[in-house]
Design an enzyme around this catalytic site. Structure first.
Site, mmCIF file in Angstrom:
data_model
loop_
_atom_site.group_PDB
_atom_site.id
_atom_site.type_symbol
_atom_site.label_atom_id
_atom_site.label_comp_id
_atom_site.label_asym_id
_atom_site.label_seq_id
_atom_site.Cartn_x
_atom_site.Cartn_y
_atom_site.Cartn_z
ATOM 1 C CG HIS A 10 35.543 27.387 39.862
ATOM 2 N ND1 HIS A 10 34.902 28.188 38.931
ATOM 3 C CD2 HIS A 10 36.643 28.074 40.235
ATOM 4 C CE1 HIS A 10 35.573 29.308 38.771
ATOM 5 N NE2 HIS A 10 36.650 29.270 39.543
ATOM 6 C CD GLN A 12 30.635 30.547 31.712
ATOM 7 O OE1 GLN A 12 29.422 30.364 31.717
ATOM 8 N NE2 GLN A 12 31.290 30.900 30.621
ATOM 9 C CB THR A 13 31.436 32.003 38.337
ATOM 10 O OG1 THR A 13 32.501 32.876 37.918
ATOM 11 C CG2 THR A 13 32.009 30.819 39.100
ATOM 12 C CG LEU A 15 32.136 37.805 39.273
ATOM 13 C CD1 LEU A 15 32.976 37.982 40.533
ATOM 14 C CD2 LEU A 15 31.752 39.178 38.710
ATOM 15 C CG ASN A 16 34.861 32.225 35.809
ATOM 16 O OD1 ASN A 16 34.565 31.122 36.273
ATOM 17 N ND2 ASN A 16 35.863 32.932 36.284
ATOM 18 C CD GLU A 88 42.495 31.784 41.592
ATOM 19 O OE1 GLU A 88 43.564 31.341 42.060
ATOM 20 O OE2 GLU A 88 42.107 31.566 40.428
ATOM 21 C CD GLN A 89 47.346 35.857 42.621
ATOM 22 O OE1 GLN A 89 47.576 34.999 41.770
ATOM 23 N NE2 GLN A 89 47.777 37.108 42.498
ATOM 24 C CB SER A 90 43.707 37.557 47.896
ATOM 25 O OG SER A 90 43.208 38.863 48.095
#
Length: 222
Positions: A10, A12-13, A15-16, A88-90
């Site tokens: 995905h 960039q967000t 949080l990224n 995504e991994q938790s």
């Protein structure tokens, strides 16, 4: 039967951008994140996609739609479908935490001060197990829990794919890195896929080949 899966991270967000842990939690795409989606779409604009999937996060869904807006090769553009198995991994308790601080807390007892150090010294599965061990609530996913759902996702895709299909799958950084490292020991697991990067899997029965990993170059032949 052989078919291809194009794994895209995905865009960039928020949080990224702020270097925060982002697994099952979600945050909006930044303006750069929107550009990441369109750029990935530009790279794959000539691919005729039979199916398109994204994880059940807004960041993956938005990226998938931006990507398909650039596609000119699919006679009937596929309607993207949600596939939660490839979220995504938790990270459990560490969701939203400063990434550098979180990985120091997770890796310290294993002689590592960063995720890069852990990935260099241990396997990707080890990093998942370490995260669950360090989580005071033990809500983070360990390797067994993680692969149970991801493998179920692969089983589903295999059940609906046809020979020669190209399938788009918008997912997440650690998930793409984990998949690539699992099927190709030559993949450098210390390198995380960039936002909007493309990784190609060639699926042939139970054989999975990583054709390429973490590509974003305009000159690359996708």
């Amino acid at each position: 039967m052989s078919f291809n899966i194009y794994l895209v991270r995905h865009g960039q967000t928020i949080l990224n951008r702020y270097n925060r842990m982002q697994g099952w939690c979600d945050s909006p795409l930044t303006p750069k994140g929107t550009q990441d989606g369109h750029m990935a779409g530009h790279h794959l604009s000539h691919i005729n996609f039979a199916k398109a999937f994204h994880s059940d996060t807004t960041r993956a869904e938005k990226t998938c739609h931006f990507l398909l807006q650039e596609n000119v090769a699919s006679p009937e553009l596929p309607e993207p479908e949600e596939l939660p198995a490839f979220r995504e991994q938790s990270y459990g308790y560490y969701e939203g935490s400063d990434s550098d601080q979180a990985w120091l807390m997770i890796g310290a007892s294993h002689g590592c001060r960063s995720f890069h150090e852990m990935a260099a010294k241990y396997s990707m599965d080890d990093t998942k197990n370490f995260t669950k061990q360090a989580d005071p609530f033990h809500n983070a996913e360990d390797a067994q829990e993680y692969w149970k759902r991801v493998d179920a996702g692969f089983d589903y895709i295999k059940s609906i794919a046809h020979d020669g299909d190209n399938i788009l799958l918008v997912s997440h950084g650690t998930t793409i890195r984990s998949i690539a490292a699992r099927f190709d020991k030559n993949v450098d697991q210390t390198v995380g896929p960039k936002n909007g990067s493309i990784t190609k899997l060639v699926m042939n029965g139970n054989d999975v080949q990583v054709a390429y990993f973490n590509q974003t170059d305009d000159e690359f032949k996708y």
